[in-house]
Design a protein around this motif. Structure first.
Motif, PDB file in Angstrom:
ATOM      1  N   GLU A  48     -40.012 -13.701   0.915  1.00 19.32           N
ATOM      2  CA  GLU A  48     -39.221 -12.843   0.035  1.00 19.32           C
ATOM      3  C   GLU A  48     -37.905 -12.473   0.697  1.00 19.32           C
ATOM      4  OE1 GLU A  48     -41.862  -9.556  -0.543  1.00 19.32           O
ATOM      5  OE2 GLU A  48     -43.129 -10.670  -1.934  1.00 19.32           O
ATOM      6  N   THR A  49     -36.981 -11.994  -0.110  1.00 17.66           N
ATOM      7  CA  THR A  49     -35.722 -11.488   0.411  1.00 17.66           C
ATOM      8  C   THR A  49     -35.995 -10.213   1.198  1.00 17.66           C
ATOM      9  OG1 THR A  49     -34.562 -12.403  -1.487  1.00 17.66           O
ATOM     10  CG2 THR A  49     -33.403 -10.715  -0.239  1.00 17.66           C
ATOM     11  N   SER A  50     -35.346 -10.093   2.340  1.00 16.97           N
ATOM     12  CA  SER A  50     -35.512  -8.907   3.183  1.00 16.97           C
ATOM     13  C   SER A  50     -35.006  -7.666   2.458  1.00 16.97           C
ATOM     14  CB  SER A  50     -34.731  -9.088   4.490  1.00 16.97           C
ATOM     15  OG  SER A  50     -34.676  -7.884   5.206  1.00 16.97           O
ATOM     16  N   ALA A  51     -35.733  -6.588   2.579  1.00 16.74           N
ATOM     17  CA  ALA A  51     -35.322  -5.318   1.975  1.00 16.74           C
ATOM     18  C   ALA A  51     -34.134  -4.710   2.710  1.00 16.74           C
ATOM     19  CB  ALA A  51     -36.490  -4.338   1.983  1.00 16.74           C
ATOM     20  N   THR A  52     -33.949  -5.069   3.982  1.00 14.56           N
ATOM     21  CA  THR A  52     -32.876  -4.485   4.782  1.00 14.56           C
ATOM     22  C   THR A  52     -31.637  -5.373   4.894  1.00 14.56           C
ATOM     23  OG1 THR A  52     -33.862  -5.344   6.815  1.00 14.56           O
ATOM     24  CG2 THR A  52     -34.467  -3.101   6.153  1.00 14.56           C
ATOM     25  N   ASP A  53     -31.789  -6.675   4.648  1.00 16.63           N
ATOM     26  CA  ASP A  53     -30.663  -7.612   4.736  1.00 16.63           C
ATOM     27  C   ASP A  53     -30.850  -8.680   3.669  1.00 16.63           C
ATOM     28  OD1 ASP A  53     -28.722  -9.486   5.322  1.00 16.63           O
ATOM     29  OD2 ASP A  53     -29.251  -9.674   7.439  1.00 16.63           O
ATOM     30  N   ARG A  54     -30.152  -8.543   2.571  1.00 10.20           N
ATOM     31  CA  ARG A  54     -30.351  -9.444   1.434  1.00 10.20           C
ATOM     32  C   ARG A  54     -30.021 -10.903   1.762  1.00 10.20           C
ATOM     33  NH1 ARG A  54     -32.385  -7.881  -2.701  1.00 10.20           N
ATOM     34  NH2 ARG A  54     -31.392  -9.325  -4.129  1.00 10.20           N
ATOM     35  N   ARG A  55     -29.353 -11.148   2.883  1.00 10.59           N
ATOM     36  CA  ARG A  55     -29.059 -12.534   3.287  1.00 10.59           C
ATOM     37  C   ARG A  55     -30.266 -13.192   3.952  1.00 10.59           C
ATOM     38  NH1 ARG A  55     -24.460 -11.214   7.253  1.00 10.59           N
ATOM     39  NH2 ARG A  55     -26.015  -9.620   7.604  1.00 10.59           N
ATOM     40  N   ALA A  56     -31.176 -12.378   4.451  1.00  7.12           N
ATOM     41  CA  ALA A  56     -32.334 -12.893   5.200  1.00  7.12           C
ATOM     42  C   ALA A  56     -33.558 -12.985   4.300  1.00  7.12           C
ATOM     43  CB  ALA A  56     -32.634 -11.974   6.385  1.00  7.12           C
ATOM     44  N   ARG A  57     -34.428 -13.933   4.649  1.00  3.91           N
ATOM     45  CA  ARG A  57     -35.714 -14.060   3.974  1.00  3.91           C
ATOM     46  C   ARG A  57     -36.789 -13.770   5.003  1.00  3.91           C
ATOM     47  NH1 ARG A  57     -36.193 -15.643  -1.046  1.00  3.91           N
ATOM     48  NH2 ARG A  57     -37.695 -17.276  -0.728  1.00  3.91           N
ATOM     49  N   VAL A  58     -37.830 -13.061   4.566  1.00  3.58           N
ATOM     50  CA  VAL A  58     -38.922 -12.706   5.470  1.00  3.58           C
ATOM     51  C   VAL A  58     -40.216 -13.369   4.996  1.00  3.58           C
ATOM     52  CG1 VAL A  58     -37.929 -10.540   6.271  1.00  3.58           C
ATOM     53  CG2 VAL A  58     -39.349 -10.550   4.239  1.00  3.58           C
ATOM     54  N   ALA A  59     -41.027 -13.731   5.956  1.00  2.00           N
ATOM     55  CA  ALA A  59     -42.319 -14.361   5.679  1.00  2.00           C
ATOM     56  C   ALA A  59     -43.420 -13.454   6.211  1.00  2.00           C
ATOM     57  CB  ALA A  59     -42.403 -15.730   6.347  1.00  2.00           C
ATOM     58  N   ALA A  60     -44.552 -13.481   5.523  1.00  5.06           N
ATOM     59  CA  ALA A  60     -45.726 -12.710   5.953  1.00  5.06           C
ATOM     60  C   ALA A  60     -46.974 -13.470   5.542  1.00  5.06           C
ATOM     61  CB  ALA A  60     -45.714 -11.322   5.316  1.00  5.06           C
ATOM     62  N   ILE A  61     -48.024 -13.298   6.299  1.00  2.00           N
ATOM     63  CA  ILE A  61     -49.311 -13.909   5.964  1.00  2.00           C
ATOM     64  C   ILE A  61     -49.991 -13.056   4.888  1.00  2.00           C
ATOM     65  CG2 ILE A  61     -50.611 -12.730   7.775  1.00  2.00           C
ATOM     66  CD1 ILE A  61     -52.114 -15.434   8.217  1.00  2.00           C
ATOM     67  N   THR A  62     -50.668 -13.703   3.973  1.00  3.98           N
ATOM     68  CA  THR A  62     -51.418 -13.002   2.928  1.00  3.98           C
ATOM     69  C   THR A  62     -52.878 -12.863   3.367  1.00  3.98           C
ATOM     70  OG1 THR A  62     -52.074 -15.039   1.812  1.00  3.98           O
ATOM     71  CG2 THR A  62     -49.959 -14.051   1.132  1.00  3.98           C
ATOM     72  N   PRO A  63     -53.658 -12.057   2.656  1.00  2.00           N
ATOM     73  CA  PRO A  63     -55.092 -12.002   2.971  1.00  2.00           C
ATOM     74  C   PRO A  63     -55.757 -13.390   2.878  1.00  2.00           C
ATOM     75  CG  PRO A  63     -54.501 -10.136   1.598  1.00  2.00           C
ATOM     76  CD  PRO A  63     -53.293 -11.037   1.654  1.00  2.00           C
ATOM     77  N   GLU A  64     -55.325 -14.200   1.916  1.00  2.00           N
ATOM     78  CA  GLU A  64     -55.859 -15.566   1.798  1.00  2.00           C
ATOM     79  C   GLU A  64     -55.478 -16.400   3.012  1.00  2.00           C
ATOM     80  OE1 GLU A  64     -54.055 -14.011  -0.530  1.00  2.00           O
ATOM     81  OE2 GLU A  64     -55.438 -13.792  -2.224  1.00  2.00           O
ATOM     82  N   GLY A  65     -54.255 -16.210   3.511  1.00  2.00           N
ATOM     83  CA  GLY A  65     -53.815 -16.913   4.707  1.00  2.00           C
ATOM     84  C   GLY A  65     -54.600 -16.494   5.932  1.00  2.00           C
TER      85      GLY A  65
END
Length: 118
Positions: free
Chosen positions: A73-90
């Motif tokens: 998703e787009t970073s909440a603090t820097d709209r130019r950056a994208r952030v990745a996170a693991i999901t519960p399924e991951g």
């Protein structure tokens, strides 16, 4: 003298074979491990952690996101950056992949020990 002959030992291919039953490749497993330990990170930072360039990492994350194993998703603090996170399924898939990954490591150790003659 130890027998060092035989076909080359390919690290990635050994892990890919071990992880195939859980539907992961070695690079995907490494990515899930890093996201699990680091939490939400920018794609650039994740790429640095895994020694991969940012563009390759962004492409690499797409199939994991399609499978619902990570979010990007787009970073909440820097709209130019994208952030990745693991999901519960991951996290669940990562947990499922730990025994086969350990088996891959055991296979590599055994093959290298055999080639050293010990």
């Amino acid at each position: 003298m130890p027998n060092r002959s035989g076909p080359p030992v390919y690290l990635g291919a050994t892990y890919d074979k071990a992880l195939a039953p859980v539907g992961l490749r070695s690079t995907q497993f490494s990515t899930l491990q890093k996201l699990h330990s680091e939490g939400e990170v920018t794609i650039s930072h994740l790429a640095d952690l895994i020694a991969m360039d940012r563009t390759t990492m962004a492409s690499h994350l797409k199939p994991l996101a399609r499978e619902g194993l990570v979010t990007v998703e787009t970073s909440a603090t820097d709209r130019r950056a994208r952030v990745a996170a693991i999901t519960p399924e991951g996290a669940a898939r990562l947990k499922e992949a730990l025994p086969p990954a350990a088996g891959g490591a055991d296979s590599l150790r055994e093959e290298l020990r055999r080639r050293r003659g010990g």
